[in-house]
Scaffold this motif. Structure first.
Motif, PDB file in Angstrom:
ATOM      1  N   SER A  15       0.824  -1.211   0.000  1.00 59.75           N
ATOM      2  CA  SER A  15       0.000   0.000   0.000  1.00 59.75           C
ATOM      3  C   SER A  15       0.855   1.256   0.000  1.00 59.75           C
ATOM      4  O   SER A  15       0.541   2.246  -0.668  1.00 59.75           O
ATOM      5  N   CYS A  16       1.948   1.220   0.738  1.00 62.73           N
ATOM      6  CA  CYS A  16       2.822   2.381   0.839  1.00 62.73           C
ATOM      7  C   CYS A  16       3.468   2.710  -0.511  1.00 62.73           C
ATOM      8  O   CYS A  16       3.439   3.860  -0.961  1.00 62.73           O
ATOM      9  N   VAL A  17       4.041   1.699  -1.166  1.00 67.49           N
ATOM     10  CA  VAL A  17       4.754   1.991  -2.414  1.00 67.49           C
ATOM     11  C   VAL A  17       3.799   2.381  -3.530  1.00 67.49           C
ATOM     12  O   VAL A  17       4.114   3.244  -4.360  1.00 67.49           O
ATOM     13  N   VAL A  18       2.624   1.758  -3.563  1.00 64.75           N
ATOM     14  CA  VAL A  18       1.637   2.120  -4.584  1.00 64.75           C
ATOM     15  C   VAL A  18       1.181   3.564  -4.384  1.00 64.75           C
ATOM     16  O   VAL A  18       1.083   4.349  -5.337  1.00 64.75           O
ATOM     17  N   LYS A  19       0.914   3.916  -3.126  1.00 64.29           N
ATOM     18  CA  LYS A  19       0.468   5.281  -2.833  1.00 64.29           C
ATOM     19  C   LYS A  19       1.547   6.299  -3.187  1.00 64.29           C
ATOM     20  O   LYS A  19       1.241   7.409  -3.657  1.00 64.29           O
ATOM     21  N   LEU A  20       2.807   5.962  -2.963  1.00 56.54           N
ATOM     22  CA  LEU A  20       3.895   6.870  -3.321  1.00 56.54           C
ATOM     23  C   LEU A  20       3.853   7.203  -4.810  1.00 56.54           C
ATOM     24  O   LEU A  20       3.990   8.366  -5.211  1.00 56.54           O
ATOM     25  N   ARG A  21       3.669   6.196  -5.628  1.00 57.65           N
ATOM     26  CA  ARG A  21       3.614   6.447  -7.067  1.00 57.65           C
ATOM     27  C   ARG A  21       2.351   7.235  -7.439  1.00 57.65           C
ATOM     28  O   ARG A  21       2.401   8.167  -8.249  1.00 57.65           O
ATOM     29  N   ILE A  22       1.232   6.882  -6.844  1.00 55.08           N
ATOM     30  CA  ILE A  22      -0.012   7.612  -7.129  1.00 55.08           C
ATOM     31  C   ILE A  22       0.130   9.081  -6.750  1.00 55.08           C
ATOM     32  O   ILE A  22      -0.359   9.983  -7.441  1.00 55.08           O
ATOM     33  N   ALA A  23       0.827   9.327  -5.626  1.00 54.27           N
ATOM     34  CA  ALA A  23       0.999  10.701  -5.133  1.00 54.27           C
ATOM     35  C   ALA A  23       2.052  11.478  -5.916  1.00 54.27           C
ATOM     36  O   ALA A  23       2.272  12.662  -5.656  1.00 54.27           O
ATOM     37  N   GLY A  24       2.710  10.801  -6.852  1.00 54.05           N
ATOM     38  CA  GLY A  24       3.632  11.510  -7.723  1.00 54.05           C
ATOM     39  C   GLY A  24       5.097  11.413  -7.359  1.00 54.05           C
ATOM     40  O   GLY A  24       5.925  12.135  -7.931  1.00 54.05           O
ATOM     41  N   ASN A 304       2.741  11.528   3.758  1.00 51.31           N
ATOM     42  CA  ASN A 304       3.604  12.380   4.581  1.00 51.31           C
ATOM     43  C   ASN A 304       5.047  12.376   4.080  1.00 51.31           C
ATOM     44  O   ASN A 304       5.772  13.364   4.243  1.00 51.31           O
ATOM     45  N   LEU A 305       5.463  11.293   3.478  1.00 53.74           N
ATOM     46  CA  LEU A 305       6.776  11.285   2.842  1.00 53.74           C
ATOM     47  C   LEU A 305       6.835  12.287   1.690  1.00 53.74           C
ATOM     48  O   LEU A 305       7.902  12.779   1.324  1.00 53.74           O
ATOM     49  N   MET A 306       5.658  12.612   1.173  1.00 52.09           N
ATOM     50  CA  MET A 306       5.554  13.609   0.103  1.00 52.09           C
ATOM     51  C   MET A 306       5.261  15.007   0.645  1.00 52.09           C
ATOM     52  O   MET A 306       5.001  15.935  -0.114  1.00 52.09           O
ATOM     53  N   GLY A 307       5.287  15.142   1.995  1.00 44.90           N
ATOM     54  CA  GLY A 307       5.138  16.456   2.599  1.00 44.90           C
ATOM     55  C   GLY A 307       3.740  16.843   3.011  1.00 44.90           C
ATOM     56  O   GLY A 307       3.468  18.023   3.292  1.00 44.90           O
ATOM     57  N   ALA A 308       2.820  15.879   3.105  1.00 45.68           N
ATOM     58  CA  ALA A 308       1.424  16.208   3.397  1.00 45.68           C
ATOM     59  C   ALA A 308       1.203  16.695   4.826  1.00 45.68           C
ATOM     60  O   ALA A 308       0.245  17.430   5.096  1.00 45.68           O
ATOM     61  N   GLU A 309       2.051  16.250   5.781  1.00 43.39           N
ATOM     62  CA  GLU A 309       1.879  16.599   7.200  1.00 43.39           C
ATOM     63  C   GLU A 309       0.460  16.237   7.681  1.00 43.39           C
ATOM     64  O   GLU A 309      -0.226  17.022   8.330  1.00 43.39           O
ATOM     65  N   LYS A 310       0.055  15.018   7.381  1.00 40.83           N
ATOM     66  CA  LYS A 310      -1.311  14.557   7.645  1.00 40.83           C
ATOM     67  C   LYS A 310      -1.321  13.581   8.815  1.00 40.83           C
ATOM     68  O   LYS A 310      -0.540  12.635   8.847  1.00 40.83           O
ATOM     69  N   ASP A 311      -2.202  13.819   9.782  1.00 39.17           N
ATOM     70  CA  ASP A 311      -2.349  12.891  10.900  1.00 39.17           C
ATOM     71  C   ASP A 311      -3.170  11.675  10.463  1.00 39.17           C
ATOM     72  O   ASP A 311      -4.134  11.795   9.695  1.00 39.17           O
TER      73      ASP A 311
END
Length: 402
Positions: A15-24, A304-311
């Motif tokens: 889920s993490c790696v797929v989301k990273l690609r989706i998030a750009g 958050n790795l992409m800078g979202a700062e999301k709880d």
């Protein structure tokens, strides 16, 4: 080029790696798994897959080709030995891999029986990974005698598959009742009756003293003195978060790898999610062992790795399939002081947990409406009166509008 390394190729890792690609994220991604298979679903292992109703390829979360197409370096059958947080490196397969950010989604490991009581004998199994289920599958033949140790959901699911396949099933639970740690007496009674109706010899308040056999298990002695002849044993006595890597690296632990609301550990550039991670929840710290949590928390970490700062705001829910019953659980019942029941078996039935007047959780057995409404009520902070919930004339959906 930035490099994100994800250790753990389970549901959370995928889920993490797929989301990273989706998030750009356009940097380098490495996903490391200890097993030889690509990320796969675990819940069907002890049910559809063990029953022979699901092929191996259908377990895979994504086709193997997906990872190459997405530029994800998939390292399988890999051994991660250490994390060097000072130099931002990990030791894997005898070499060193440098990261900019590291995500630990190492999951959990099943408790096993001590060797001193026969836990090291052949044909003593746990239910966790594909190799575990493949090892026990040949034993699931009609008439085989299986002892299941542990009356939690894993043990009960194994018992249901074994009984459906015509095995002679004995299940022992050392606590006074099955599901005692996770459910109310009402839910325990429902599943006790269900399993007994399918011929399971269910023994509560009775533990395992030792297993016997020469090389392979052939018998068991219970704490009440009963001696059983068995062909194999399944151990379902819980799991522990897989924290050895983190602990050796000096990362703070607290019932798992301790993370903040956004998934950061105590060490810069190291994150964690899923079964191995504990996180803040309503003024406390909890750890959830569930597929939904693994997916949702890992996706928040990716953002958050992409800078979202999301709880990460957990919305706990779980499920269990046993025989023709689908149990769906919404919320956490910790601290409840009463339970009310809506409906009755063999029809839809649900058990609603309250603390005072506050609705905490719902256990819904073949009651998707009760589950859906209960989940939405809990997430919105609404608590209908218990007497309204149990009234068969109440339209549950109408409670969402009040």
């Amino acid at each position: 080029m930035r490099h994100i390394v994800v250790v753990g190729a389970g549901q959370a890792g995928s889920s993490c790696v797929v989301k990273l690609r989706i998030a750009g994220f356009d940097g380098k991604i490495t996903l490391i798994g200890a097993e030889p298979q690509p990320p796969y679903q675990r819940p069907p292992l002890s049910k559809a897959y063990l029953m022979g109703d699901m092929a191996l390829e259908r377990l895979y979360l994504r086709p193997l080709s997906f990872y190459a197409e997405q530029g994800i370096d998939l390292m399988l059958d890999a051994q991660v030995d250490a994390i060097d947080t000072a130099n931002k490196q990990i030791a894997v397969n005898g070499g060193m891999l440098t990261y900019d950010n590291l995500v630990l989604v190492t999951g959990s490991v099943p408790h096993r029986l001590p060797a001193a009581i026969g836990g090291a004998l052949n044909d003593v199994h746990v239910v966790r990974g594909l190799a575990d289920v493949d090892a026990m599958a040949p034993r699931f033949v009609t008439g085989a005698r299986v002892l299941i140790v542990g009356g939690g959901y894993i043990g009960l699911e194994a018992a249901s598959v074994a009984a459906k396949l015509g095995l002679d099933v004995t299940l022992v639970e050392m606590a006074p009742r099955i599901l005692q740690r996770v459910a109310a007496p009402e839910t325990s009674e429902f599943f006790r009756n269900l399993h007994k109706s399918h011929g399971v010899d269910l023994r509560e308040g009775v533990g395992l003293e030792r297993l016997t056999g020469e090389g392979a298990v052939s018998g068991a002695v219970l704490t009440d003195g009963t001696e059983l002849e068995v062909d194999f044993v399944i151990v379902g006595v819980g799991v522990a978060p897989a924290t050895a890597l983190a602990e050796a690296a000096g990362i703070a632990l607290d019932n798992g790898i301790a993370v903040d609301a956004q998934g950061r550990t105590s060490v810069p550039h190291v994150w964690a999610a899923g079964d191995c991670a504990s996180f803040p929840y309503r003024g406390n710290r909890i750890r959830l062992e569930s597929v939904p949590n693994a997916i949702e928390q890992a996706e928040v970490v990716a953002e958050n790795l992409m800078g979202a700062e999301k709880d990460y705001v957990a919305k706990p829910w779980f499920w269990s399939d046993q025989y023709d019953v689908k149990l769906q659980i919404a919320g956490l019942n910790t601290g409840y002081d009463r339970v009310v029941t809506r409906g009755a078996a063999p029809g839809p039935v649900s058990f609603w947990y309250y603390l005072g007047e506050t609705l905490l959780a719902v256990d819904a057995a073949n009651d998707p409406r009760g589950y859906m409404v209960g989940k939405r009520l809990i997430e919105s902070g609404k608590s209908p009166a218990a007497e309204v919930v149990v009234d068969a004339e109440t339209d549950l959906k109408a409670l969402l509008k009040t």
